[in-house]
Write a protein that holds these residues in place. Structure first.
Motif, mmCIF file in Angstrom:
data_model
loop_
_atom_site.group_PDB
_atom_site.id
_atom_site.type_symbol
_atom_site.label_atom_id
_atom_site.label_comp_id
_atom_site.label_asym_id
_atom_site.label_seq_id
_atom_site.Cartn_x
_atom_site.Cartn_y
_atom_site.Cartn_z
ATOM 1 N N UNK A 11 49.553 79.323 27.098
ATOM 2 C CA UNK A 11 48.402 78.464 26.817
ATOM 3 C C UNK A 11 48.452 77.199 27.662
ATOM 4 N N UNK A 12 47.392 76.417 27.568
ATOM 5 C CA UNK A 12 47.313 75.167 28.335
ATOM 6 C C UNK A 12 48.514 74.261 28.094
ATOM 7 N N UNK A 13 49.035 74.285 26.879
ATOM 8 C CA UNK A 13 50.192 73.442 26.561
ATOM 9 C C UNK A 13 51.440 73.848 27.357
ATOM 10 N N UNK A 14 51.406 75.024 27.994
ATOM 11 C CA UNK A 14 52.536 75.499 28.791
ATOM 12 C C UNK A 14 52.402 75.154 30.275
ATOM 13 N N UNK A 15 51.252 74.615 30.670
ATOM 14 C CA UNK A 15 50.992 74.360 32.089
ATOM 15 C C UNK A 15 52.054 73.453 32.724
ATOM 16 N N UNK A 16 52.352 72.323 32.075
ATOM 17 C CA UNK A 16 53.263 71.334 32.677
ATOM 18 C C UNK A 16 54.631 71.942 32.957
ATOM 19 N N UNK A 17 55.145 72.725 32.017
ATOM 20 C CA UNK A 17 56.459 73.351 32.201
ATOM 21 C C UNK A 17 56.448 74.302 33.388
ATOM 22 N N UNK A 18 55.425 75.146 33.487
ATOM 23 C CA UNK A 18 55.338 76.095 34.583
ATOM 24 C C UNK A 18 55.204 75.376 35.926
ATOM 25 N N UNK A 40 51.297 73.929 42.605
ATOM 26 C CA UNK A 40 50.596 74.530 41.477
ATOM 27 C C UNK A 40 49.982 73.408 40.648
ATOM 28 N N UNK A 41 48.718 73.580 40.220
ATOM 29 C CA UNK A 41 48.075 72.532 39.428
ATOM 30 C C UNK A 41 47.287 73.135 38.263
ATOM 31 N N UNK A 42 46.782 72.254 37.411
ATOM 32 C CA UNK A 42 46.076 72.694 36.199
ATOM 33 C C UNK A 42 44.820 73.498 36.521
ATOM 34 N N UNK A 43 44.112 73.134 37.568
ATOM 35 C CA UNK A 43 42.886 73.853 37.935
ATOM 36 C C UNK A 43 43.204 75.318 38.263
ATOM 37 N N UNK A 44 44.273 75.552 39.021
ATOM 38 C CA UNK A 44 44.666 76.924 39.340
ATOM 39 C C UNK A 44 45.053 77.681 38.075
ATOM 40 N N UNK A 45 45.783 77.017 37.178
ATOM 41 C CA UNK A 45 46.224 77.666 35.951
ATOM 42 C C UNK A 45 45.059 77.919 34.994
ATOM 43 N N UNK A 46 44.073 77.038 34.964
ATOM 44 C CA UNK A 46 42.861 77.272 34.158
ATOM 45 C C UNK A 46 42.185 78.567 34.611
ATOM 46 N N UNK A 47 42.065 78.740 35.912
ATOM 47 C CA UNK A 47 41.449 79.952 36.461
ATOM 48 C C UNK A 47 42.298 81.185 36.095
ATOM 49 N N UNK A 48 43.620 81.042 36.178
ATOM 50 C CA UNK A 48 44.568 82.121 35.886
ATOM 51 C C UNK A 48 44.415 82.626 34.450
ATOM 52 N N UNK A 49 44.238 81.730 33.496
ATOM 53 C CA UNK A 49 44.195 82.142 32.079
ATOM 54 C C UNK A 49 42.782 82.383 31.560
#
Length: 176
Positions: A11-18, A40-49
């Motif tokens: 989830x989004x709460x896991x973004x910082x750790x990754x 790696x940034x939050x925008x890329x991870x938002x798209x990923x999930x």
């Protein structure tokens, strides 16, 4: 004693750790292939999930949690191909360096394979691994995956080409 782990939805709460674990362009590329760019940034991870972890999802994305202390220690993905009753394991990471080499990767692979074969009733699960990642290859073989073939010079990083082993497991091999 081997660690006990559980898989939970990423989830989004896991973004910082990754993002913290992805400390170099090469490491990010080894983990995520061409899906992501460094840093790696939050925008890329938002798209990923975006479409993951729903009943109609094509991908199930998990954080790996060490049960003893409830700490997030890794990441793994299962990409669905429902038409062919198969899936692909990807983005495998034991993020906490001190825990590498202790069989946690093998546990992660077995837990995802159990989801694929037992819950989703799939026929085939595959993965790709860079040919120089000998510890990952050994991990996947111990978990029951079989090398199908080497795809030579499949990935390019900087001025270097990297080859990839394709590996898979079929449902009857899982049942053994």
């Amino acid at each position: 004693m081997m660690a006990v782990i559980k898989l939970e939805h990423f989830e989004r709460s896991d973004f910082a750790q990754l993002m913290e674990w992805m400390d170099s362009p090469k490491f990010l590329f080894q983990w995520g292939g061409q899906t992501f760019s460094f840093p790696l940034n939050e925008q890329q991870l938002e798209h990923y999930i975006k479409d993951a972890n729903t009943n109609t999802a094509q991908a199930f994305i998990y954080r790996v949690v060490h049960v003893e202390n409830n700490e997030v220690i890794g990441h793994i993905q299962l990409q669905m191909d429902r038409v062919n009753q198969s899936a692909r394991i990807g983005k495998v990471l034991v993020g906490k360096r001190s825990l590498r080499g202790q069989g946690i990767g093998q546990l992660m692979i077995k837990k995802v394979a159990a989801i694929a074969f037992e819950e989703l009733k799939l026929h085939r699960v595959s993965l790709g691994v860079l040919d120089f990642n000998l510890s990952a290859i050994a991990c996947y073989e111990k978990a029951g995956f079989v090398k199908e073939g080497l795809i030579r010079d499949k990935r390019r990083m900087d001025n270097e080409f990297w080859s990839v082993w394709e590996m898979s497991m079929l449902e009857n091999e899982w049942m053994k």
